[in-house]
Design a protein around this motif. Structure first.
Motif, PDB file in Angstrom:
ATOM      1  N   THR A   1     -20.523 -21.856  20.946  1.00  6.12           N
ATOM      2  CA  THR A   1     -19.377 -21.663  21.834  1.00  6.12           C
ATOM      3  C   THR A   1     -18.359 -20.741  21.179  1.00  6.12           C
ATOM      4  O   THR A   1     -18.405 -20.471  19.975  1.00  6.12           O
ATOM      5  CB  THR A   1     -18.735 -23.015  22.159  1.00  6.12           C
ATOM      6  OG1 THR A   1     -18.210 -23.594  20.947  1.00  6.12           O
ATOM      7  CG2 THR A   1     -19.751 -23.981  22.757  1.00  6.12           C
ATOM      8  N   GLU A   2     -17.427 -20.246  22.005  1.00  4.19           N
ATOM      9  CA  GLU A   2     -16.383 -19.375  21.478  1.00  4.19           C
ATOM     10  C   GLU A   2     -15.533 -20.101  20.448  1.00  4.19           C
ATOM     11  O   GLU A   2     -15.103 -19.512  19.455  1.00  4.19           O
ATOM     12  CB  GLU A   2     -15.497 -18.875  22.631  1.00  4.19           C
ATOM     13  CG  GLU A   2     -16.209 -17.949  23.602  1.00  4.19           C
ATOM     14  CD  GLU A   2     -16.616 -16.647  22.938  1.00  4.19           C
ATOM     15  OE1 GLU A   2     -15.932 -16.228  21.990  1.00  4.19           O
ATOM     16  OE2 GLU A   2     -17.633 -16.060  23.353  1.00  4.19           O
TER      17      GLU A   2
ATOM     18  N   LEU B   1     -17.498 -20.200  17.188  1.00  2.00           N
ATOM     19  CA  LEU B   1     -17.484 -18.872  16.565  1.00  2.00           C
ATOM     20  C   LEU B   1     -16.134 -18.568  15.929  1.00  2.00           C
ATOM     21  O   LEU B   1     -16.063 -17.952  14.859  1.00  2.00           O
ATOM     22  CB  LEU B   1     -17.817 -17.803  17.606  1.00  2.00           C
ATOM     23  CG  LEU B   1     -19.298 -17.580  17.906  1.00  2.00           C
ATOM     24  CD1 LEU B   1     -19.476 -16.587  19.041  1.00  2.00           C
ATOM     25  CD2 LEU B   1     -20.044 -17.123  16.665  1.00  2.00           C
ATOM     26  N   ALA B   2     -15.057 -19.008  16.592  1.00  2.00           N
ATOM     27  CA  ALA B   2     -13.728 -18.783  16.018  1.00  2.00           C
ATOM     28  C   ALA B   2     -13.567 -19.557  14.716  1.00  2.00           C
ATOM     29  O   ALA B   2     -12.952 -19.072  13.762  1.00  2.00           O
ATOM     30  CB  ALA B   2     -12.654 -19.199  17.026  1.00  2.00           C
TER      31      ALA B   2
END
Length: 475
Positions: free
Chosen positions: A417-418, A421-422
């Motif tokens: 998911t974003e 990844l962050a």
């Protein structure tokens, strides 16, 4: 566009004075042009009036003499006219007869009697059309009429050097005055903006000097006379408090994540230890029951030896993973074997296929610290195992490329998911939700001077950590 882009990058304390100076220059140019235009109109009106009076007076006085062709009388009239109030402006006056020949002139050497008067009429205009052209000498011409008939012409040269000097002096004073006003106003604008933005400068200094940990601004440095800036600094102070609280929460989450990881490993290891113990107890019971049968005792002893060896390997892996004195140890191939032994129960519990490839030798591994590298590999493996799910596939590969050690962990299943990844790739604040295992990987790899990369190939996610060698002393 480039100058405009560069101008936008200048600080406000410079942009405001520059804008003020530009506006003053434009205003000065407009005002100076208006003053010079008004001065030019006044000068041209004076010249036109002087020329008109001079020519009209000569026309009245010269009419009879020109009609009689009385040269000496014409000379006398011209001398008396030149001695008048504006005589210093009259350089030359030429009187021509009706044939266009010079009858008399104030300077006979320049305009001898009988010469063509057309040579002096070049560039001449009528008295009402006199204009300042920048030439120090202007020529004015008019027809000489007497008793309703044209009997000749008058050409006069006017000296306007003093008027040009006056115009030049006015221009210099205007430039000097505008320049001084521009400098004074620009300097005043700079002082005013610098004073207004002084609290903002204190805010910037507080943020620059914080070293990554924002510090609040004391109450004594908050400008009480400016409600907007006071509210801005108060908001910043509240933000610093929130950042400190968030950092503390992240530290607590990191500790909790480590405990959760240990709990998961402990559960898997307990299952891994419990199975051999069951077999050992069965072997011991068999030996006790069939003590008189050497073959059965020998097979049971061999089973017990294999089970105890497996327990020894599991125990050694646990000790190596959690031993405190590993902080200064160099990385070894055995470290990855221990990680495999620790992770295999996790993979077996989900019926996952584990692809394990360690292609770096002891010499290539010795330049890296053991504890942080193991932590990075373990966290990536645990996250890959969760993402792969039941009957998934997890890959682990270690290779050496010159001075760089590459650790690659892959897994099937859904893409990251974003938010995940962050946590893994960025250094900003942690997104809400989830743990901090991926952020811990990011911080360790960054601290070692390495680089993380993420790739999604079809249904497979690949995360790679490239770690530079630091030497055995640093390790």
């Amino acid at each position: 566009m480039k100058p405009l882009r560069r101008f936008r990058t200048l600080p406000v304390t410079l942009r405001v004075p520059l804008i003020t100076a530009a506006l003053m220059i434009i205003l000065g140019l407009v005002a100076s042009q208006s003053v010079l235009s008004a001065l030019g109109r006044v000068q041209e009106a004076r010249l036109s009036e002087t020329a008109k009076l001079h020519i009209e007076g000569l026309s009245v006085a010269l009419g009879p003499s020109v009609l009689r062709q009385d040269v000496w009388e014409v000379y006398d009239i011209l001398d008396r006219a030149r001695a008048g109030n504006e005589g210093q402006r009259l350089l030359l006056t030429v009187v021509a007869d009706e044939r266009g020949r010079v009858l008399a002139a104030t300077d006979p050497r320049r305009a001898p009697v009988g010469a063509a008067a057309a040579d002096f009429e070049t560039g001449a205009v009528g008295p009402e059309a006199v204009r300042m052209t920048g030439d120090p000498v202007l020529r004015v011409t008019a027809l000489l009429q007497y008793q309703g008939r044209t009997i000749g012409a008058i050409v006069t040269e006017l000296d306007v050097t003093d008027l040009l000097a006056e115009r030049r002096n006015v221009t210099l004073w205007l430039l000097f005055g505008n320049a001084m006003a521009t400098v004074v106003l620009a300097f005043g604008g700079w002082l005013a903006v610098a004073r207004i933005l002084r609290p903002v400068g204190a805010l910037v200094q507080a943020m620059d000097a914080s070293g990554g940990a924002p510090r609040p601004i004391p109450e004594t440095e908050i400008p009480q006379g400016d409600p907007g800036l006071a509210r801005l600094i108060a908001t910043y102070n509240q933000m610093t408090t929130a950042v400190e609280e968030r950092a503390e929460a992240e530290r607590r989450l990191a500790d909790r994540e480590r405990f959760v990881s240990l709990g998961r490993l402990s559960s898997s290891l307990a299952h891994e230890v419990n199975n051999p113990l069951g077999g050992l107890l069965n072997a011991a019971d068999t030996i006790h029951t069939y003590a008189d049968r050497p073959e059965v005792v020998r097979q049971s002893a061999e089973l017990m030896q294999r089970g105890l060896g497996h327990l020894r390997d599991v125990t050694r892996a646990i000790l190596d993973q959690n031993r405190l004195d590993r902080a200064g140890q160099r990385l070894r191939p055995e470290d990855f074997e221990d990680l495999r032994l620790l992770f295999e129960p996790e993979a077996h519990s989900r019926s996952q296929l584990l692809d394990w490839q360690v292609q770096a030798g002891a010499g290539a591994l010795s330049g890296h610290p053991a504890a942080p590298v193991r932590q990075v590999a373990l966290n990536l493996l645990l996250n890959a195992g969760v993402a792969a799910g039941m009957h998934g596939r997890v890959g682990f590969a270690v290779s050496n490329g010159g001075e760089t050690l590459s650790i690659s962990v892959s897994n099937t299943g859904a893409a990251m998911t974003e938010a995940d990844l962050a946590r893994l790739m960025a250094s900003g604040p942690l997104p809400p939700g989830g743990g901090v295992g991926l952020r811990l990987v990011h911080d360790i790899v960054t601290g070692l001077g390495g680089r993380l990369s993420h790739d999604r190939k079809g249904e497979q996610t690949v995360i790679r950590a490239d770690l530079p060698a630091h030497g055995s002393d640093h390790a």
